[in-house]
Design a protein around this motif. Sequence first.
Motif, PDB file in Angstrom:
ATOM      1  N   PHE A 141      73.866  -4.959 -10.991  1.00 32.99           N
ATOM      2  CA  PHE A 141      73.321  -6.229 -10.183  1.00 32.99           C
ATOM      3  C   PHE A 141      73.247  -5.803  -8.759  1.00 32.99           C
ATOM      4  CE2 PHE A 141      75.812  -9.362 -12.780  1.00 32.99           C
ATOM      5  CZ  PHE A 141      74.914  -9.375 -13.882  1.00 32.99           C
ATOM      6  N   ASN A 178      63.450  -2.408   3.825  1.00 32.11           N
ATOM      7  CA  ASN A 178      62.371  -2.423   3.111  1.00 32.11           C
ATOM      8  C   ASN A 178      61.355  -3.450   3.747  1.00 32.11           C
ATOM      9  OD1 ASN A 178      63.572  -1.107   1.005  1.00 32.11           O
ATOM     10  ND2 ASN A 178      64.268  -2.963  -0.222  1.00 32.11           N
ATOM     11  N   TYR A 199      62.286  -7.114 -10.337  1.00 29.93           N
ATOM     12  CA  TYR A 199      63.315  -7.214  -9.999  1.00 29.93           C
ATOM     13  C   TYR A 199      63.433  -7.944  -8.644  1.00 29.93           C
ATOM     14  CZ  TYR A 199      63.594  -2.809 -13.154  1.00 29.93           C
ATOM     15  OH  TYR A 199      63.577  -2.070 -14.080  1.00 29.93           O
ATOM     16  N   GLY A 201      65.624 -10.173  -7.242  1.00 30.34           N
ATOM     17  CA  GLY A 201      66.755 -10.182  -6.350  1.00 30.34           C
ATOM     18  C   GLY A 201      66.633 -11.700  -5.475  1.00 30.34           C
ATOM     19  N   TYR A 204      62.800 -11.112  -2.074  1.00 29.94           N
ATOM     20  CA  TYR A 204      62.409 -10.193  -0.987  1.00 29.94           C
ATOM     21  C   TYR A 204      60.846  -9.975  -1.243  1.00 29.94           C
ATOM     22  CZ  TYR A 204      64.240  -7.304   2.769  1.00 29.94           C
ATOM     23  OH  TYR A 204      64.493  -6.715   3.816  1.00 29.94           O
ATOM     24  N   PHE A 205      60.314  -9.571  -2.387  1.00 30.06           N
ATOM     25  CA  PHE A 205      58.984  -9.054  -2.394  1.00 30.06           C
ATOM     26  C   PHE A 205      58.210 -10.457  -3.278  1.00 30.06           C
ATOM     27  CE2 PHE A 205      60.716  -4.834  -2.945  1.00 30.06           C
ATOM     28  CZ  PHE A 205      60.646  -4.483  -1.674  1.00 30.06           C
ATOM     29  N   GLU A 222      65.273 -11.698 -12.812  1.00 31.70           N
ATOM     30  CA  GLU A 222      66.480 -11.462 -12.248  1.00 31.70           C
ATOM     31  C   GLU A 222      67.682 -11.852 -13.267  1.00 31.70           C
ATOM     32  OE1 GLU A 222      67.375  -9.757  -9.206  1.00 31.70           O
ATOM     33  OE2 GLU A 222      69.148  -9.992 -10.129  1.00 31.70           O
ATOM     34  N   TRP A 223      68.522 -10.829 -13.150  1.00 33.86           N
ATOM     35  CA  TRP A 223      69.821 -11.230 -14.079  1.00 33.86           C
ATOM     36  C   TRP A 223      70.691 -11.609 -13.304  1.00 33.86           C
ATOM     37  CZ3 TRP A 223      70.274  -5.589 -16.989  1.00 33.86           C
ATOM     38  CH2 TRP A 223      70.782  -4.717 -16.003  1.00 33.86           C
ATOM     39  N   GLY A 249      67.620 -13.133 -16.908  1.00 33.58           N
ATOM     40  CA  GLY A 249      68.287 -12.228 -17.631  1.00 33.58           C
ATOM     41  C   GLY A 249      67.575 -11.004 -17.666  1.00 33.58           C
ATOM     42  N   ASP A 250      67.712 -10.093 -18.652  1.00 30.24           N
ATOM     43  CA  ASP A 250      67.495  -8.711 -18.562  1.00 30.24           C
ATOM     44  C   ASP A 250      65.920  -8.643 -18.689  1.00 30.24           C
ATOM     45  OD1 ASP A 250      66.590  -6.012 -19.273  1.00 30.24           O
ATOM     46  OD2 ASP A 250      68.617  -5.640 -20.053  1.00 30.24           O
ATOM     47  N   ASN A 251      65.254  -8.164 -17.661  1.00 30.10           N
ATOM     48  CA  ASN A 251      63.502  -8.203 -17.738  1.00 30.10           C
ATOM     49  C   ASN A 251      63.263  -7.428 -19.167  1.00 30.10           C
ATOM     50  OD1 ASN A 251      63.766  -5.493 -17.167  1.00 30.10           O
ATOM     51  ND2 ASN A 251      63.714  -5.733 -15.053  1.00 30.10           N
ATOM     52  N   GLY A 266      60.710  -3.000  -8.333  1.00 33.69           N
ATOM     53  CA  GLY A 266      61.265  -2.546  -6.772  1.00 33.69           C
ATOM     54  C   GLY A 266      62.798  -2.105  -7.174  1.00 33.69           C
TER      55      GLY A 266
HETATM   56  C1  LIG Z   1      67.633  -3.002  -5.667  1.00 36.83           C
HETATM   57  S1  LIG Z   1      67.677  -4.907  -5.754  1.00 36.83           S
HETATM   58  C2  LIG Z   1      66.176  -5.302  -5.300  1.00 36.83           C
HETATM   59  C3  LIG Z   1      65.771  -6.579  -5.079  1.00 36.83           C
HETATM   60  C4  LIG Z   1      64.456  -6.640  -4.201  1.00 36.83           C
HETATM   61  N1  LIG Z   1      63.447  -6.252  -4.709  1.00 36.83           N
HETATM   62  C5  LIG Z   1      64.949  -5.880  -2.815  1.00 36.83           C
HETATM   63  O1  LIG Z   1      64.170  -5.083  -2.484  1.00 36.83           O
HETATM   64  O2  LIG Z   1      65.556  -6.639  -1.951  1.00 36.83           O
HETATM   65  C6  LIG Z   1      67.466  -5.050  -7.658  1.00 36.83           C
HETATM   66  C7  LIG Z   1      67.549  -6.301  -8.253  1.00 36.83           C
HETATM   67  O3  LIG Z   1      67.011  -6.250  -9.483  1.00 36.83           O
HETATM   68  C8  LIG Z   1      68.153  -6.839 -10.381  1.00 36.83           C
HETATM   69  N2  LIG Z   1      67.960  -6.035 -11.437  1.00 36.83           N
HETATM   70  C9  LIG Z   1      68.183  -4.751 -11.902  1.00 36.83           C
HETATM   71  N3  LIG Z   1      68.058  -4.545 -13.228  1.00 36.83           N
HETATM   72  C10 LIG Z   1      67.489  -5.790 -13.892  1.00 36.83           C
HETATM   73  C11 LIG Z   1      67.013  -5.800 -15.174  1.00 36.83           C
HETATM   74  N4  LIG Z   1      67.062  -5.085 -15.991  1.00 36.83           N
HETATM   75  N5  LIG Z   1      66.681  -7.207 -15.322  1.00 36.83           N
HETATM   76  C12 LIG Z   1      66.660  -8.129 -14.400  1.00 36.83           C
HETATM   77  N6  LIG Z   1      67.004  -7.889 -13.101  1.00 36.83           N
HETATM   78  C13 LIG Z   1      67.469  -6.793 -12.928  1.00 36.83           C
HETATM   79  C14 LIG Z   1      69.328  -6.506  -9.837  1.00 36.83           C
HETATM   80  O4  LIG Z   1      70.347  -7.968  -9.946  1.00 36.83           O
HETATM   81  C15 LIG Z   1      68.976  -6.864  -8.167  1.00 36.83           C
HETATM   82  O5  LIG Z   1      68.934  -8.208  -7.918  1.00 36.83           O
END
Ligand SMILES: C[S@@+](CC[C@H](N)C(=O)[O-])C[C@H]1O[C@@H](n2cnc3c(N)ncnc32)[C@H](O)[C@@H]1O
Length: 423
Positions: A141, A178, A199, A201, A204-205, A222-223, A249-251, A266
């Motif tokens: 996460f 970022n 991803y 979060g 942010y994007f 987002e999970w 959930g898991d993308n 991202g």
């Molecule tokens: C590095 S953060 C980036 C968030 C945003 N892009 C940023 O730069 O602030 C990665 C995000 O992706 C989510 N994440 C990671 N693997 C994932 C997956 N398989 N499915 C869904 N979300 C996922 C994490 O919970 C986290 O919020």
Amino acid sequence: MTYLDSDRRIQKLSTGSVAIPITNDAAKTLSDNNFSLRADIGEISYISLPKSKKVTRITPCVKLLSSLKKLLECKQITWTVEIEKDVAKTWERRGDLVLLPQNSFQLPLWNGIGEEVWQAVAKTLSVTKVGRQAAVCDNNFRSAQVCLLLGTDGWVRHVDNGIVYCYDVTTCMCSSGNITEKLRIASFNCRNEVVVDMYAGIGYFTLPYLVHAGARLVHACEWNSAALEALHRNLAINGVTQRCIVHHGDNRQVCPKGVADRVNLGLIPSSEEGWLTACAALKPHTGGILHIHANVASYHGNTTPCDDNSRIVKDKYTVIPMPSSGQIMNYTMRNKGSRRRESSESCKTWINMKSDVSKRTTAKLEWVAWAEQTAKKIKSILETQRGSDWTATILHVERVKSYAPHIDHLVLDLECHPTNISG
Ligand SMILES: C[S@@+](CC[C@H](N)C(=O)[O-])C[C@H]1O[C@@H](n2cnc3c(N)ncnc32)[C@H](O)[C@@H]1O
């Protein structure tokens, strides 16, 4: 020799004359019977001038030290060099919260005094909440590790490029580094496009795609429930909820297929685990652009010949260094023979920048190698998934930030489409 004393202020006198602050060296030259100089200037009289604002300005860091000294004095604790070293000298502001560095305020005496310390910090820095940073949790996460020292909750609100972001610093990660990528996304034209943010979060994007780039629809995956709570709030605050579908959930399970003109990946250090999903998300007949993030190391790269404008000429691409804001370097890669060219002016500016060109030349080759390998793998995934020929063209490699010594956070913009529509 410097004549002007920049630590003092120029002053207009009531007589109509102007008093100019001069250095001791200048005063000595004038008093050394330098008749011709004295004749040019005329009569000289010396007065004392006030210190300049630059000298008298008390920095927040000095203010913090002084208010903590006072607090310790009241507690009859002697101020020592060790204590002074332990006080934070830098910090990040997140809305109404100040985030102190992980290695600050480590001495047991601060905990011994308790809340009064954090109240003094908050009052001096004009905030209501205080937190201390810890490493981002190495779980999937990417949970934030912030210890709240003052305040009832870790929710903060800040505005970036006209977008409001709210999140709880104790549960969500938000990287201020970022910012360049957020601004770049904001400059895209995504009218009529469907974007997938794999991803998302806290958005942010996702938010720059919706608010500034004008995307018709964003699918945000987002999970992490804590991030999702913030994402929903942020979509509502910025008035773009209607154009965003959030997939919890898991993308790899929840990401829609065959819908996207653009997919944002991202995730660092690598988003490779999501490449199959990203390829499946692209529209089947027209494809789209993948924005692939990664941390790329550049320890032992080979150097390569440059042309007169310091352009590295590789087999397939001309890598053109371009200056961008501050020290951030931007590399645009185009197919050779492309009609768009950079002006030699931009290259000259780059050459003149204060940077170690040879090191950057070395690094660039590794970035090119990473981009080319990634393009090859994506092309192969697409061809396997779709059972037809696809083209994956490197449009651009953006350096987001230095992640660690010799490791850069890069984004590859890769245009992918079925070969039969390439023309
Ligand atoms: C590095 S953060 C980036 C968030 C945003 N892009 C940023 O730069 O602030 C990665 C995000 O992706 C989510 N994440 C990671 N693997 C994932 C997956 N398989 N499915 C869904 N979300 C996922 C994490 O919970 C986290 O919020």
